[in-house]
Motif scaffolding. Structure first.
Motif, PDB file in Angstrom:
ATOM      1  N   MET A 158      -9.856 -58.074   2.746  1.00  0.00           N
ATOM      2  CA  MET A 158      -8.746 -58.358   1.662  1.00  0.00           C
ATOM      3  C   MET A 158      -7.525 -57.301   2.491  1.00  0.00           C
ATOM      4  O   MET A 158      -8.036 -56.236   3.132  1.00  0.00           O
ATOM      5  CB  MET A 158      -8.900 -57.795   0.561  1.00  0.00           C
ATOM      6  CG  MET A 158      -7.634 -57.822  -0.485  1.00  0.00           C
ATOM      7  SD  MET A 158      -8.164 -57.356  -2.170  1.00  0.00           S
ATOM      8  CE  MET A 158      -6.413 -57.353  -2.905  1.00  0.00           C
ATOM      9  N   ALA A 159      -6.332 -57.617   2.179  1.00  0.00           N
ATOM     10  CA  ALA A 159      -5.281 -56.661   2.596  1.00  0.00           C
ATOM     11  C   ALA A 159      -4.419 -56.570   1.284  1.00  0.00           C
ATOM     12  O   ALA A 159      -3.926 -57.350   0.649  1.00  0.00           O
ATOM     13  CB  ALA A 159      -4.444 -57.158   3.850  1.00  0.00           C
ATOM     14  N   GLY A 160      -4.172 -55.078   1.107  1.00  0.00           N
ATOM     15  CA  GLY A 160      -3.413 -54.795  -0.012  1.00  0.00           C
ATOM     16  C   GLY A 160      -2.092 -54.179   0.154  1.00  0.00           C
ATOM     17  O   GLY A 160      -1.998 -53.149   1.115  1.00  0.00           O
ATOM     18  N   PHE A 161      -1.051 -54.341  -0.485  1.00  0.00           N
ATOM     19  CA  PHE A 161       0.241 -53.857   0.000  1.00  0.00           C
ATOM     20  C   PHE A 161       0.897 -53.550  -1.469  1.00  0.00           C
ATOM     21  O   PHE A 161       0.864 -54.153  -2.340  1.00  0.00           O
ATOM     22  CB  PHE A 161       1.163 -54.764   0.467  1.00  0.00           C
ATOM     23  CG  PHE A 161       0.659 -55.210   1.848  1.00  0.00           C
ATOM     24  CD1 PHE A 161      -0.039 -56.148   2.119  1.00  0.00           C
ATOM     25  CD2 PHE A 161       1.329 -54.325   2.976  1.00  0.00           C
ATOM     26  CE1 PHE A 161      -0.433 -56.390   3.203  1.00  0.00           C
ATOM     27  CE2 PHE A 161       0.966 -54.697   4.292  1.00  0.00           C
ATOM     28  CZ  PHE A 161      -0.328 -55.859   4.612  1.00  0.00           C
ATOM     29  N   ALA A 162       1.400 -52.050  -1.380  1.00  0.00           N
ATOM     30  CA  ALA A 162       1.824 -51.621  -2.659  1.00  0.00           C
ATOM     31  C   ALA A 162       3.289 -51.038  -2.514  1.00  0.00           C
ATOM     32  O   ALA A 162       3.511 -50.385  -1.285  1.00  0.00           O
ATOM     33  CB  ALA A 162       0.950 -50.388  -3.234  1.00  0.00           C
ATOM     34  N   GLU A 163       4.038 -51.261  -3.515  1.00  0.00           N
ATOM     35  CA  GLU A 163       5.465 -50.574  -3.431  1.00  0.00           C
ATOM     36  C   GLU A 163       5.433 -49.605  -4.734  1.00  0.00           C
ATOM     37  O   GLU A 163       4.887 -50.314  -5.658  1.00  0.00           O
ATOM     38  CB  GLU A 163       6.552 -51.662  -3.557  1.00  0.00           C
ATOM     39  CG  GLU A 163       8.001 -51.037  -3.346  1.00  0.00           C
ATOM     40  CD  GLU A 163       9.146 -51.877  -3.568  1.00  0.00           C
ATOM     41  OE1 GLU A 163      10.041 -51.528  -2.955  1.00  0.00           O
ATOM     42  OE2 GLU A 163       9.179 -52.879  -4.269  1.00  0.00           O
ATOM     43  N   VAL A 164       6.019 -48.404  -4.445  1.00  0.00           N
ATOM     44  CA  VAL A 164       5.880 -47.497  -5.714  1.00  0.00           C
ATOM     45  C   VAL A 164       7.456 -46.951  -5.840  1.00  0.00           C
ATOM     46  O   VAL A 164       8.075 -46.882  -4.957  1.00  0.00           O
ATOM     47  CB  VAL A 164       4.902 -46.263  -5.579  1.00  0.00           C
ATOM     48  CG1 VAL A 164       3.523 -46.941  -5.455  1.00  0.00           C
ATOM     49  CG2 VAL A 164       5.479 -45.349  -4.485  1.00  0.00           C
ATOM     50  N   GLU A 165       7.572 -46.447  -6.996  1.00  0.00           N
ATOM     51  CA  GLU A 165       8.965 -45.746  -7.202  1.00  0.00           C
ATOM     52  C   GLU A 165       8.407 -44.555  -7.978  1.00  0.00           C
ATOM     53  O   GLU A 165       7.683 -44.656  -9.109  1.00  0.00           O
ATOM     54  CB  GLU A 165       9.735 -46.699  -8.120  1.00  0.00           C
ATOM     55  CG  GLU A 165      11.156 -46.178  -8.569  1.00  0.00           C
ATOM     56  CD  GLU A 165      12.275 -46.878  -9.179  1.00  0.00           C
ATOM     57  OE1 GLU A 165      12.405 -48.025  -8.887  1.00  0.00           O
ATOM     58  OE2 GLU A 165      12.420 -46.447 -10.338  1.00  0.00           O
TER      59      GLU A 165
END
Lengths: 155, 769
Positions: free
Chosen positions: B618-625
């Motif tokens: 699996m590849a996981g990608f996050a965007e945070v603020e």
């Protein structure tokens, strides 16, 4: 103490200890859909309606429901059926343990809010915890169900 | 394929969404004695005296048991295959108590009120010892937690109880130090992960009764019915034939129910009183007196060349077992086994570990099982490495990951039999908008955004150990019963196994009834853990169905008076291949098989054990603020792209992934089991221990890149665990890209971010907390 509580249209006249919570009362009456998930009144699993208003039955004394009308998922099977089907189509019930409380909250929301936005839905249901799904499938199920109710989706 | 790879509702969805009473406590007899446990208020103590006279006098109380009253038989509560790698370090009740929550007395009575009153009247006098609470101080501490003489290991796991050491080990290949010297960049970083609560919605619960044969029946919310039968028998000193375990519907487990948390208390009460008994754990007990994820400190040394080639990986894990050693050596093993193999080009690698006892709640199995901790540490280090090398971290992965067919030295030299990891990474980059968003930075005066990523692998069952059997029967009207010992705990394995059976038997899903689990009639299965059910039990189901098909053809041919080779079965009828009009319908054949002469009730049983454990990827990608004034971090987008081989059920695989990512985000941002200086757990409710609620999460986005696993059922691998691993490292990197702060100790709290920002203020250097 003696209470007269109507659960799903049936009058239960029972002698109960005065500290009995509504959750235990309805389960003792055989309505097993109502589940306990916490000790602190913040998981939403035990949601039932008293006079059509959603309450957390774990922290609602049965004595307070004396003379009132209580509704559990067993009492709204027909209304809940289409929502349940939409959930099943998304796999949104998973272990199913939080489903009854969740369904009671969604049905109450549908009565209260007209065409709620995603944000309003999430806010309304914030108190209904689920550890399995990450909530996305539940949101898809609610959207599909609301569409269906408006006569737009497939039944 | 007609049924596999489709979005099919769960077989039990109707009952579950209608709120039917199908869980353990819903079906417990109303005359059950109520069982509750008095628990130790001290983290480490010895019971001088326990006085139960007053408690015994409470009307309605039937049975009170203290340490003197239980069998002196050591066992482990870990639900693992025999011989278990976990030490036998428990009694049901013991004179020494080793954490706040350890059982001191078992009380049973006719209702909850009398039992609670009796518990209040029990007088216990403790000799209190100084506890060991800090797992970094546990090894060789003068305070020794397990001093019992009958402590027992089936085989050497590198433990030394006198040193508070449950297990230790070291493995690797190549010259790690030599390779590190040749590297252009070497990073040496230490990461911390916390104990996390599985927090399934249904707490632990069990009821027990003696049947008409005097056998102990245990109805329980478990992931491991067969291990449960064996351990209950051992702990109570009963022959295994005297115990039967039944699993009804389960309200979630996530590994917690791979440990026998609640079973023995009512079982012992039933054996002593002859009466049915039940225990239902409160949420507080579930937090405080069960098991959690192992807290760990993982040191990573990783070396690479300027071009981004990773040459050497060295990892050491210190794991906190808590007071008892369930799953200690196995969990820590996955820290290295399921992280290092993804950097298969490394010429040398080493993984060493120590697992220590402390006076905190025992750890156990939690989805990911060490791989999660290993992924956090190594993937974070790789992200830091990419930053040092001024390389795109996604590109760095693409450069180093093993290709399909390539051997993975750190994964028992198994070849990567199927992989679309590269496509998972590329698809994830596309979905999150990586090229545009990486790395990130301030978006306004008080807010910053960033993106981060990680890759991961898990296994599909424990190779050479996990065993599943399946039985399929042809019933008298041409429908089938599929009997399994695998335990659906809400994940939907009953459904996906029925899909595989129907696909193999070429019939509609409605013709399959799934039955499980009752150890009296279900075929043996090690249970639902280690991501084994789809892959291991799935293969057993296919084998059994194929055997049954052969029997159907043979019996049909016999009645058509032709050779079996000449007969064919299309799912509806057996016919003569040379004259297709000569045929016998399945329902006719099925009737014929159970009445009159020549009857033969068709049943096939098959077992499966896999020598390999093909990794899902699996590849996981996050965007945070991040709010730079409050330190609050919100995950605004998450993309998970999974290669679990063939997706058996599109809905259920998606929900598994979304749910796993949500739990991973909880681990990254909030979840942290905390203790005070006396060893009392501080956050034992949902008010204090936060799990993500629906306003905390973005609408998680999931996609699949399906490889075809040659050894998998219909090409499938596992899905259940791999999905929890990527959020922690991906979110940490996203936070760094937003703020310039590396958080190396989970969870990423606003306090840590504010302190980090304060440290950064005035300094233009990127810093860590």
């Amino acid at each position: 103490m003696r209470v007269n509580i109507t659960v799903n249209g049936i009058l239960y006249q029972r002698e109960i200890p005065c500290d009995t919570m509504l959750l235990d009362f309805v389960r003792q009456c055989g309505f097993m859909s109502v589940k306990r998930g916490c000790d602190t009144g913040n998981c939403g699993l035990c949601t039932v309606w008293v006079e059509d208003v959603p309450v957390l039955s774990c922290s609602y004394p049965a004595a307070r429901a004396d003379g009132k009308r209580v509704t559990t998922l067993e009492g709204v099977q027909e209304e809940a059926e289409s929502l349940g089907r939409c959930m099943a189509r998304q796999g949104a019930e998973q272990c199913g343990y939080c489903s009854p409380g969740f369904i009671m909250a969604v049905l109450a929301m549908a009565r209260e809010l007209d065409n709620p936005t995603d944000e309003e839905i999430a806010h309304y249901l914030e108190g209904n915890l689920c550890r399995c799904t990450g909530y996305a499938s539940q949101m898809r199920a609610i959207r599909a169900w609301m569409k269906e109710r408006r006569g737009e989706g497939e039944p | 394929m007609k049924l596999v790879n489709k979005a099919i509702p769960k077989l039990d969805s109707g009952a579950l969404t209608a709120g039917k009473g199908v869980y353990t406590d819903d079906i417990a007899p109303s005359d059950c004695l109520v069982v509750k446990v008095l628990r130790s208020p001290h983290a480490f103590a010895r019971i001088r005296e326990s006085r139960k006279e007053a408690a015994c006098k409470v009307p309605g109380v039937v049975c009170i048991l203290t340490w003197q009253d239980v069998p002196k038989i050591r066992y482990t509560l870990a639900g693992q295959s025999y011989p278990e790698p976990s030490p036998y370090d428990r009694y049901i009740l013991e004179q020494t108590v080793r954490y706040v929550g350890d059982p001191v007395a078992i009380v049973a009575g006719v209702d909850e009120a009398c039992v609670e009153r009796a518990i209040k009247l029990l007088r216990v006098d403790y000799e209190v010892f100084t506890p060991v609470l800090d797992f970094e101080q546990a090894l060789d501490n003068p305070v020794v937690i397990h001093q019992e003489e009958d402590y027992f290991n089936h085989f050497d796991i590198g433990g030394a109880p006198a040193r508070n050491l449950v297990a230790s080990g070291c493995e690797g290949e190549g010259d790690v130090e030599g390779e590190l010297k040749k590297c252009d960049v070497v990073l040496d970083r230490t990461y911390y992960t916390k104990a996390n609560a599985q927090a399934m919605m249904e707490t632990f619960r069990t009821y027990t009764y003696l049947d008409y044969n005097g056998r102990l029946n245990v109805v329980t919310s478990t992931q491991v019915p067969f291990h449960c039968r064996r351990t209950v028998a051992r702990a109570l000193g009963l022959p295994m034939t005297a115990v039967r375990v039944i699993k009804p519907r389960i309200g979630g487990g996530f590994g917690a129910k791979q440990t026998l948390v609640s079973e023995l208390f009512p079982a012992l009460v039933t054996m002593r009183t002859g009466r049915p008994a039940k225990i239902v754990y409160t949420r507080q007990e579930t937090f405080q007196a069960s098991n959690s994820r192992h807290q760990m400190r993982v040191r990573v040394r990783v070396g690479a060349m300027r071009d981004g080639t990773v040459r050497a990986v060295d990892m050491h894990a210190l794991s906190n077992a808590g007071a008892y050693g369930e799953h200690a050596s196995t969990t820590v093993g996955l820290v290295g086994h399921k992280s290092i193999p993804l950097y298969a080009k490394a010429a040398a690698f080493r993984f060493s570990y120590d697992v220590v006892y402390t006076n905190t709640m025992a750890a156990g199995a939690f989805r990911g099982y060490g791989a999660t901790q290993g992924c956090f540490a190594l993937e974070s280090a790789i992200n830091e490495l990419a930053w040092e090398l001024k390389m795109d971290p996604a590109q760095l992965r693409l450069q180093n990951i093993p290709r399909p067919g390539e051997e993975m030295p750190a994964y028992y030299h198994e070849p990567l039999s199927s992989s679309k990891l590269e496509e998972c990474i590329r698809r994830g980059m596309e979905l999150i908008g990586w090229e545009k968003k990486y790395p990130g930075g301030p978006i306004s005066k008080g807010k910053a955004r960033g993106v981060g990523m990680a890759i991961t692998m898990q296994g599909s069952g424990i190779s050479g150990v996990d065993t599943a059997s399946a039985t399929v029967k042809l019933n008298d009207d041409g429908y089938y019963t599929l009997m399994i010992g695998a335990t659906d705990m809400g994940t939907g394995c009953d459904t996906i196994l029925a899909q595989m059976a129907a696909e193999t038997l070429n019939c509609p899903l409605e013709r399959i009834t799934v039955d499980g689990v009752d150890t009296d009639h279900s075929p043996f299965d090690t249970g639902s853990y280690a991501s084994s059910t789809t892959y291991v039990t799935g293969n057993a189901v296919i084998k059994a169905c194929k055997e049954l098909l052969e029997q159907i053809v043979a019996e049909g041919a016999r009645r058509l008076k032709i050779e079996p080779e000449q007969a064919e079965f299309d799912g509806e009828q057996v016919f003569d291949r040379l004259q297709p009009a000569r045929a016998m319908t399945l329902s006719r054949l099925a009737q014929d098989l159970v009445v009159g002469e020549g009857t033969r009730w068709l049943t096939a049983t098959a077992s499966h054990c896999s020598p390999t454990s093909p990794p899902p990827l699996m590849a996981g990608f996050a965007e945070v603020e991040v709010d730079l004034e409050t330190g609050e971090c919100q995950v605004t987008d998450y993309v998970g792209v999974v290669d679990c081989g063939t997706v058996v059920n599109k809905n259920l695989a998606r929900v598994q992934t979304e749910g796993g990512i949500a739990q991973g985000i909880g681990m990254a941002l909030y979840e942290d089991v905390q203790y005070n200086g006396q060893g009392q757990m501080l956050n034992h409710s949902f008010l204090q221990y936060k799990i993500p609620c629906r306003t905390d999460l973005p609408e998680i986005r999931v996609d699949f890149r399906e490889s075809y696993e040659p050894n998998g059922p219909f090409g499938a691998k596992s899905i259940g665990e791999v999905v929890i691993n990527t959020p922690a490292p991906a979110v940490v990197q996203a936070v760094f890209n937003a703020t310039g702060i590396w958080v190396r100790s989970l969870p990423i709290t606003p306090e840590k971010l504010l302190m980090g920002l304060e440290k950064l203020h005035g300094k233009c250097q990127r810093d860590a907390v």
